[in-house]
Design an enzyme around this catalytic site. Structure first.
Site, mmCIF file in Angstrom:
data_model
loop_
_atom_site.group_PDB
_atom_site.id
_atom_site.type_symbol
_atom_site.label_atom_id
_atom_site.label_comp_id
_atom_site.label_asym_id
_atom_site.label_seq_id
_atom_site.Cartn_x
_atom_site.Cartn_y
_atom_site.Cartn_z
ATOM 1 N N ARG A 11 -4.900 11.038 4.182
ATOM 2 C CA ARG A 11 -3.682 11.841 4.341
ATOM 3 C C ARG A 11 -2.751 11.703 3.147
ATOM 4 N NH1 ARG A 11 -0.881 13.850 7.576
ATOM 5 N NH2 ARG A 11 0.977 12.846 6.790
ATOM 6 N N LYS A 54 0.849 -1.201 0.000
ATOM 7 C CA LYS A 54 0.000 0.000 0.000
ATOM 8 C C LYS A 54 0.886 1.254 0.000
ATOM 9 C CE LYS A 54 -1.687 1.513 4.049
ATOM 10 N NZ LYS A 54 -1.382 2.904 4.418
ATOM 11 N N ASN A 55 1.903 1.244 0.860
ATOM 12 C CA ASN A 55 2.702 2.468 1.048
ATOM 13 C C ASN A 55 3.723 2.702 -0.054
ATOM 14 O OD1 ASN A 55 1.166 2.905 3.246
ATOM 15 N ND2 ASN A 55 2.714 2.321 4.752
ATOM 16 N N CYS A 71 -4.577 12.327 12.474
ATOM 17 C CA CYS A 71 -5.373 11.103 12.634
ATOM 18 C C CYS A 71 -5.121 10.577 14.043
ATOM 19 C CB CYS A 71 -4.995 10.078 11.581
ATOM 20 S SG CYS A 71 -3.327 9.500 11.788
ATOM 21 N N VAL A 75 8.360 6.891 16.717
ATOM 22 C CA VAL A 75 8.059 7.581 15.462
ATOM 23 C C VAL A 75 6.835 8.478 15.561
ATOM 24 C CG1 VAL A 75 7.501 7.243 13.012
ATOM 25 C CG2 VAL A 75 9.170 5.750 14.128
ATOM 26 N N ARG A 128 0.592 14.530 12.782
ATOM 27 C CA ARG A 128 1.033 14.336 11.388
ATOM 28 C C ARG A 128 1.330 15.672 10.683
ATOM 29 N NH1 ARG A 128 -0.840 9.032 10.054
ATOM 30 N NH2 ARG A 128 0.728 9.015 8.419
ATOM 31 N N PRO A 129 2.261 16.479 11.196
ATOM 32 C CA PRO A 129 2.565 17.762 10.550
ATOM 33 C C PRO A 129 3.131 17.574 9.148
ATOM 34 C CG PRO A 129 4.226 17.237 12.183
ATOM 35 C CD PRO A 129 3.155 16.195 12.313
ATOM 36 N N ILE A 130 3.181 18.681 8.397
ATOM 37 C CA ILE A 130 3.718 18.618 7.022
ATOM 38 C C ILE A 130 4.828 19.636 6.819
ATOM 39 C CG2 ILE A 130 1.614 17.732 5.913
ATOM 40 C CD1 ILE A 130 1.049 20.802 5.289
ATOM 41 N N ASP A 131 5.388 20.114 7.924
ATOM 42 C CA ASP A 131 6.415 21.165 7.820
ATOM 43 C C ASP A 131 7.593 20.747 6.950
ATOM 44 O OD1 ASP A 131 6.692 19.357 10.072
ATOM 45 O OD2 ASP A 131 8.529 20.443 10.540
ATOM 46 N N LEU A 132 7.973 19.470 6.979
ATOM 47 C CA LEU A 132 9.150 19.040 6.210
ATOM 48 C C LEU A 132 8.825 18.947 4.712
ATOM 49 C CD1 LEU A 132 10.570 16.384 8.686
ATOM 50 C CD2 LEU A 132 11.313 18.756 8.351
ATOM 51 N N ASP A 136 4.761 0.543 11.961
ATOM 52 C CA ASP A 136 3.515 -0.050 11.449
ATOM 53 C C ASP A 136 3.333 -1.494 11.908
ATOM 54 O OD1 ASP A 136 3.565 1.629 8.213
ATOM 55 O OD2 ASP A 136 3.053 2.311 10.225
ATOM 56 N N ARG A 140 -8.627 -0.385 4.796
ATOM 57 C CA ARG A 140 -7.741 0.568 4.115
ATOM 58 C C ARG A 140 -6.412 -0.088 3.765
ATOM 59 N NH1 ARG A 140 -6.696 5.709 7.409
ATOM 60 N NH2 ARG A 140 -5.327 5.912 5.622
HETATM 61 C C1 EPZ Z 1 4.285 6.862 6.100
HETATM 62 O O1 EPZ Z 1 3.535 7.923 6.668
HETATM 63 C C2 EPZ Z 1 3.343 5.676 6.052
HETATM 64 N N1 EPZ Z 1 2.197 5.987 5.209
HETATM 65 C C3 EPZ Z 1 2.881 5.317 7.464
HETATM 66 O O2 EPZ Z 1 2.075 4.144 7.365
HETATM 67 C C4 EPZ Z 1 4.118 4.998 8.310
HETATM 68 O O3 EPZ Z 1 3.710 4.739 9.635
HETATM 69 C C5 EPZ Z 1 5.076 6.194 8.292
HETATM 70 O O4 EPZ Z 1 5.413 6.530 6.919
HETATM 71 C C6 EPZ Z 1 6.365 5.916 9.050
HETATM 72 O O5 EPZ Z 1 6.988 4.797 8.514
HETATM 73 C C7 EPZ Z 1 2.353 5.973 3.860
HETATM 74 O O6 EPZ Z 1 3.430 5.697 3.351
HETATM 75 C C8 EPZ Z 1 1.138 6.286 3.041
HETATM 76 P P1 EPZ Z 1 6.422 10.231 8.179
HETATM 77 P P2 EPZ Z 1 4.148 9.424 6.677
HETATM 78 O O7 EPZ Z 1 6.300 11.497 7.430
HETATM 79 O O8 EPZ Z 1 4.903 9.657 5.440
HETATM 80 C C9 EPZ Z 1 6.925 13.456 11.552
HETATM 81 C C10 EPZ Z 1 0.233 2.766 7.758
HETATM 82 O O9 EPZ Z 1 -0.231 2.241 8.782
HETATM 83 N N2 EPZ Z 1 6.824 14.438 10.468
HETATM 84 O O10 EPZ Z 1 7.647 9.389 8.007
HETATM 85 O O11 EPZ Z 1 3.053 10.361 7.041
HETATM 86 C C11 EPZ Z 1 5.564 12.843 11.867
HETATM 87 O O12 EPZ Z 1 4.866 13.666 12.779
HETATM 88 C C12 EPZ Z 1 0.711 4.209 7.795
HETATM 89 O O13 EPZ Z 1 0.346 2.180 6.639
HETATM 90 C C13 EPZ Z 1 7.095 15.777 10.746
HETATM 91 O O14 EPZ Z 1 7.417 16.132 11.877
HETATM 92 O O15 EPZ Z 1 5.161 9.297 7.910
HETATM 93 C C14 EPZ Z 1 5.898 11.521 12.466
HETATM 94 O O16 EPZ Z 1 6.139 11.698 13.860
HETATM 95 C C15 EPZ Z 1 0.516 4.835 9.155
HETATM 96 N N3 EPZ Z 1 6.994 16.693 9.753
HETATM 97 C C16 EPZ Z 1 7.200 11.140 11.771
HETATM 98 O O17 EPZ Z 1 7.694 12.331 11.127
HETATM 99 C C17 EPZ Z 1 6.636 16.346 8.468
HETATM 100 O O18 EPZ Z 1 6.582 17.234 7.589
HETATM 101 C C18 EPZ Z 1 7.047 10.071 10.719
HETATM 102 O O19 EPZ Z 1 6.185 10.577 9.723
HETATM 103 C C19 EPZ Z 1 6.362 14.983 8.207
HETATM 104 C C20 EPZ Z 1 6.472 14.039 9.207
#
Ligand code: EPZ
Length: 416
Positions: free
Chosen positions: A93, A22-23, A117, A327, A122-126, A305, A397
């Site tokens: 998301r 999926k991911n 969620c 995480v 789940r911020p998007i700052d990066l 996960d 999902r």
């Molecule tokens: C991906 O989510 C996966 N989803 C998630 O799987 C998975 O848990 C996660 O990566 C970590 O491996 C998909 O690929 C669709 P991240 P993503 O950005 O990209 C922080 C599942 O169950 N962060 O690596 O959203 C954030 O808050 C799902 O299949 C920032 O601070 O994960 C978190 O603490 C759940 N700023 C950490 O990074 C940002 O701009 C990891 O988030 C982005 C993220």
């Protein structure tokens, strides 16, 4: 409102085939916006989340067609719009992954702010830091993000956290930027590598995917291609844990064992027998399960996960285990539900301390997120009487035909 009923089940036996990841599928479908040529994807899991991102692309004017139950044709020649409907974007998301490709292809993009969620804010700052570094002008307002860039120019970007989504958004946008982009402290997940392979098949120039430094040299345009999605390492891990908790003997087919090393290692530490094949893995239960400690980390650490599923296993292990979730800040929503089933779990900040108990008891419980939901199914397999799980849309999902795959292995599970 449908629900899943799980009754105490015999040891799982037999073989199960893992579906496409999926991911990996979600960012690769988003990346198909980068070309006006036709792309064919194989081993695509027919999941709710995949349907939603296909609807998002269709709302932009993209032609998306299922060629079979697991192959998809995407044609973005008629990518007319640069704004996806707010309500559709908010359903998932990961739709946010269209931001980078849309900006690179159209020079502008308007997407809704992704909701948080259950598992965290789940911020998007990066994501935004990376796109701004490439020259995008980004404004937020009324629940939307507006991004504009007459042209994207390569840059050096340091990821404060190795965010999977932010690495993917930047990698996709940088593929069509002018010059070189270097992403430092990049995410190293296998899904990043699969996306990089897909982009390279389309003609992108990417090196270092799978390490913490990815170099992308932008090109002027990308072509269509055919790509097979990698197997879902988390689905594989989920069935491995189900085999272990029921003291079963299951062959999990269509896996890349190099992607599930931490899961294999932790199961072996728990005295579970794991035999690695070339594209399959055999899990033989060896009760009692030994309590082991786990700390979730970005790849190649133990995957967040798999945290909920492993906690269900530790719930019936012999001894005390500590699971640390590093995480996400709130990924223990499954604890209260597991407690209803008799699990003895204490939470202290980001740590959960689990006292293994002999047996769990079936109860009415609720799925709070995708992996929490499947952890309740795993616990239900070894709980007395029956477990009734509601809000199972979370589970749909991320898992193709989970009750069929489990009942084929002998589980007493059905959907009502
Ligand atoms: C991906 O989510 C996966 N989803 C998630 O799987 C998975 O848990 C996660 O990566 C970590 O491996 C998909 O690929 C669709 P991240 P993503 O950005 O990209 C922080 C599942 O169950 N962060 O690596 O959203 C954030 O808050 C799902 O299949 C920032 O601070 O994960 C978190 O603490 C759940 N700023 C950490 O990074 C940002 O701009 C990891 O988030 C982005 C993220």
């Amino acid at each position: 409102m449908s629900k899943i009923i799980v009754k105490k089940s015999p040891s799982l036996k037999g073989t199960v085939r893992i579906s496409g990841s999926k991911n990996s599928t979600l960012p690769i479908i988003a990346a198909s916006l980068l070309t006006d040529k036709c792309c064919i994807l194989k081993d695509v899991p027919k999941l709710m989340d995949v349907e939603v991102i296909c609807q998002v692309l269709a709302s932009l004017g993209v032609k998306v067609k299922w060629l079979s139950n697991d192959s998809l044709e995407i044609n973005s020649a008629l990518l007319l719009k640069s704004e996806a409907p707010y309500e559709l974007m908010r359903k998932m998301r990961a739709s946010f992954l269209i931001l980078g490709p849309l900006l690179a292809r159209k020079g502008k993009a308007r997407v809704s702010l992704p909701g948080g969620c259950a598992i965290g804010s789940r911020p998007i700052d990066l994501h935004l830091k990376g796109l701004k570094a490439l020259g995008a002008n980004i404004t937020l307002g009324h629940g939307y993000i507006d991004a504009k860039a007459d042209k994207l120019v390569g840059s050096r970007i340091y990821m404060d956290f190795p965010s999977v989504g932010a690495t993917e958004n930047v990698m996709m946008a940088a593929s069509l930027a002018q010059g070189e982009t270097i992403i430092e402290n990049a995410a190293q997940e296998p899904e990043i590598v699969d996306l990089a392979n897909y982009l390279s098949n389309m003609g992108a120039k990417i090196n270092g995917a799978g390490t913490n430094t990815i170099r992308i040299n932008g090109v002027s345009e990308l072509k269509g291609c055919t790509h097979t999605i990698i197997p879902d390492r988390i689905e594989a891990g989920t069935y491995m844990v189900a085999a272990a908790i029921t003291n079963g003997d299951v062959i999990i087919q269509n896996v890349l064992t190099s992607h599930i090393k931490p899961i294999i290692a932790k199961l072996r530490e728990a005295d579970v027998k794991v035999i690695e094949g070339t594209d399959e893995v055999r899990v033989i239960g060896n009760n009692p399960i030994k309590a082991v400690d786990v700390k979730t980390l970005p790849y190649p650490g133990f995957p967040t996960d798999m945290q909920a599923q492993f906690m269900a296993l530790m719930g019936v292990a012999k001894g005390t285990s500590v699971i640390v979730e590093t995480v996400f800040e709130n990924r223990f929503m499954h604890v209260n539900e597991l407690r209803r089933m008799g699990a003895a779990i204490k939470i202290d900040g980001r740590s959960a301390i689990i006292e293994g108990t002999k047996e769990l008891t079936g109860a009415p419980v609720k799925a709070t997120d995708l992996r929490a939901g499947v952890a309740l199914i795993i616990a239900g397999l070894v709980s007395s009487e029956s477990t009734e799980i509601t809000d199972i849309y979370h589970i749909d999902r991320g898992y193709v035909n989970i009750e069929q795959k489990l009942s084929n292995l002998g589980a007493n599970i059905f959907r009502v």
